[in-house]
Scaffold this active site. Structure first.
Site, PDB file in Angstrom:
ATOM      1  N   ARG A   1       0.960  -1.180  -0.084  1.00 47.19           N
ATOM      2  CA  ARG A   1      -0.022   0.099  -0.107  1.00 47.19           C
ATOM      3  C   ARG A   1       0.874   1.328  -0.033  1.00 47.19           C
ATOM      4  O   ARG A   1       0.384   2.510  -0.419  1.00 47.19           O
ATOM      5  CB  ARG A   1      -1.071  -0.140   1.211  1.00 47.19           C
TER       6      ARG A   1
ATOM      7  N   GLY B   1      -9.612  -6.549  15.837  1.00 49.68           N
ATOM      8  CA  GLY B   1     -10.018  -7.668  16.785  1.00 49.68           C
ATOM      9  C   GLY B   1     -10.068  -7.458  18.086  1.00 49.68           C
ATOM     10  O   GLY B   1      -9.751  -6.339  18.469  1.00 49.68           O
TER      11      GLY B   1
ATOM     12  N   ASN C   1       0.635   2.442   7.113  1.00 47.33           N
ATOM     13  CA  ASN C   1       0.611   1.380   5.894  1.00 47.33           C
ATOM     14  C   ASN C   1       0.586   2.134   4.749  1.00 47.33           C
ATOM     15  O   ASN C   1       0.793   1.345   3.459  1.00 47.33           O
ATOM     16  CB  ASN C   1      -0.410   0.252   6.110  1.00 47.33           C
TER      17      ASN C   1
END
Length: 456
Positions: free
Chosen positions: A20, A145, A233
């Site tokens: 990315r 998560g 990222n």
């Protein structure tokens, strides 16, 4: 260095391709505040004095190996089969090590040393958790998560967002991915992690659920802010990280006694040092390696890197100080002055439109507008030495190597290629040619020629 009570090793995961980022440079080598992400993280780890440091590499491994040198052992992950698999690649690097292990990510560069310490200390709590997870509470938990834990920070369950039910998704405590465990526990649990999931990968957080199923407690501590564990990222996320870092650094500068006229326009490097009562005008950029003493004025639109500024110095506006610049007390460079690898002694000044490279400027010397030190012949650099109280007239070229003595005067427009003795006047000019009336005759002739051209 503020070392931890117990010996520990750190594993930094940096094997991802970083697609990315759209770059030939490895993702973790992209810079924030003039320093690579990986270097920010390694510096925080170094504060705690690790016994061993391993960096897991994959794509672009040569770049990482060159960057870390002998400061860490690199471990190759090929193929890349998930975070759990990545940590396993460091097992040989930690052979014979029985202390604690901290697992970090090269693209999560701003985890504080204090947070790492807290994770390691929690490992040695009364309940001796098998693993300690670093959690965080973002404003929007998105698809992170979740860490399901009780009020004492004891983990009940780790669950990926896609596998969580509505009540679990309502929990805002998210998993950063960072983890601490004793070496023996870490690698024994990793050996039991499977890859029966959509990606066919071995995930590091699975060791927590395995340990809990074994009846071993695991604990979570919470980062002070989501920014501390934000991953980088993409170029956009890199810019966001830069903005957050700069904002915090500006506040610290002002808290420590500096005046920033327009804080949002000032950019610092990771190692910029500022004294008290420093005033920084708008649009100033500090590159790495700058030290600024007390009572310094940096005027607008100046660029400073690798420079040391003593008390009472004034810089700019529109000045550029390059590496190797040293300005002693009360020296001054003004608008459109560039200085490189040069020392300005006390009270020396170059007010405008000047280049000083590879030079020493004596105390109280005055450098006139348009002066340049001609320091490079296309192959080598040479030095110019200007003595105390010397006066260099405007539009002078000093062809190095050359020495101008104390109290000497170089007349305006001179090209000086030989040493000037102390107290001497050096004038290097062609003899002036005077032709009375020539300009008037020229203008008359040209006007007639122009009129004739119009009629033609």
């Amino acid at each position: 260095m503020d070392q931890t009570t117990h010996s520990f090793a750190a594993i930094i995961l940096a094997a991802g391709k970083g697609t990315r980022m759209k770059s030939d440079m490895h993702k973790v080598l992209h810079k924030v505040a003039g320093r690579a992400m990986l270097e920010h993280l390694m510096a925080s780890v170094a504060e705690l004095g690790p016994e061993r440091l391993a960096v897991v590499v994959g794509a672009g491994r040569e770049q990482i190996e060159a960057a870390v040198g002998d400061r860490a052992q690199t471990c190759l992950q090929e193929p890349q089969l998930g975070t759990g698999h990545a940590v396993q690649q460091a097992e040989s690097a930690l052979a014979g090590f029985s202390g604690d292990v901290l697992v970090l990510y090269g693209d999560v560069p701003f985890v504080r040393a204090a947070t790492m310490r807290e994770m390691l200390e929690r490992l040695h709590g009364e309940d001796s958790p098998a693993a300690v997870v670093l959690g965080f509470e973002p404003e929007d938990p998105l698809a992170y998560g979740r860490v399901i834990a009780d009020d004492d920070g004891r983990i009940l369950k780790m669950v990926e967002y896609k596998d969580a039910d509505e009540s679990e998704r309502a929990c805002h405590l998210c998993n950063s991915g960072l983890l601490a465990a004793r070496a023996a526990d870490l690698f024994a649990l990793l050996a039991r992690v499977g890859n029966d999931n959509a990606q066919g990968e071995y995930y590091l957080p699975d060791i927590v659920n395995i340990a809990i199923a074994d009846g071993k407690p695991c604990a979570v501590i919470v980062a002070d802010s989501a920014d501390e564990v934000a991953g980088i990222n993409s170029r956009a996320e890199l810019a966001e990280a830069e903005a957050r870092w700069q904002s915090a650094r500006r506040l610290r500068a002002m808290d420590e006694g500096a005046t920033l006229i327009a804080p949002e326009t000032v950019f610092f490097a990771w190692d910029t040092q500022l004294g008290r009562d420093v005033t920084i005008e708008p649009n100033v950029f500090f590159g790495p390696g700058v030290t600024v003493a007390d009572n310094v004025l940096v005027r607008a639109n100046s660029h400073i890197e690798g420079a040391k500024l003593a008390s009472g110095v004034k810089v700019g506006p529109f000045a550029r100080l390059r590496p190797g610049t040293v300005m002693e007390e009360d020296s001054f460079v003004g608008n459109f002055v560039e200085v490189k690898n040069a020392v300005l002694h006390e009270g020396a000044k170059a007010s405008h439109l000047t280049y000083l490279g590879d030079a020493t400027i004596g105390a109280g010397a005055n450098i006139g507008a348009g002066t340049i030190t001609c320091n490079y012949d296309g192959y080598f650099k040479y030095k110019t030495v200007i003595g105390e109280r010397a006066f260099i007239g405007s539009n002078s070229a000093l062809v190095a190597p050359v020495t101008i003595g104390a109290d000497a005067i170089v007349a305006a427009g001179s090209t000086v290629s030989r040493d000037v003795a102390p107290g001497e006047l050096r004038m290097v000019r062609a003899e002036q040619l005077v032709k009375p009336g020539w300009a008037d005759r020229f203008h008359d002739a040209m006007k007639k020629k122009k009129e004739a051209a119009k009629k033609a």
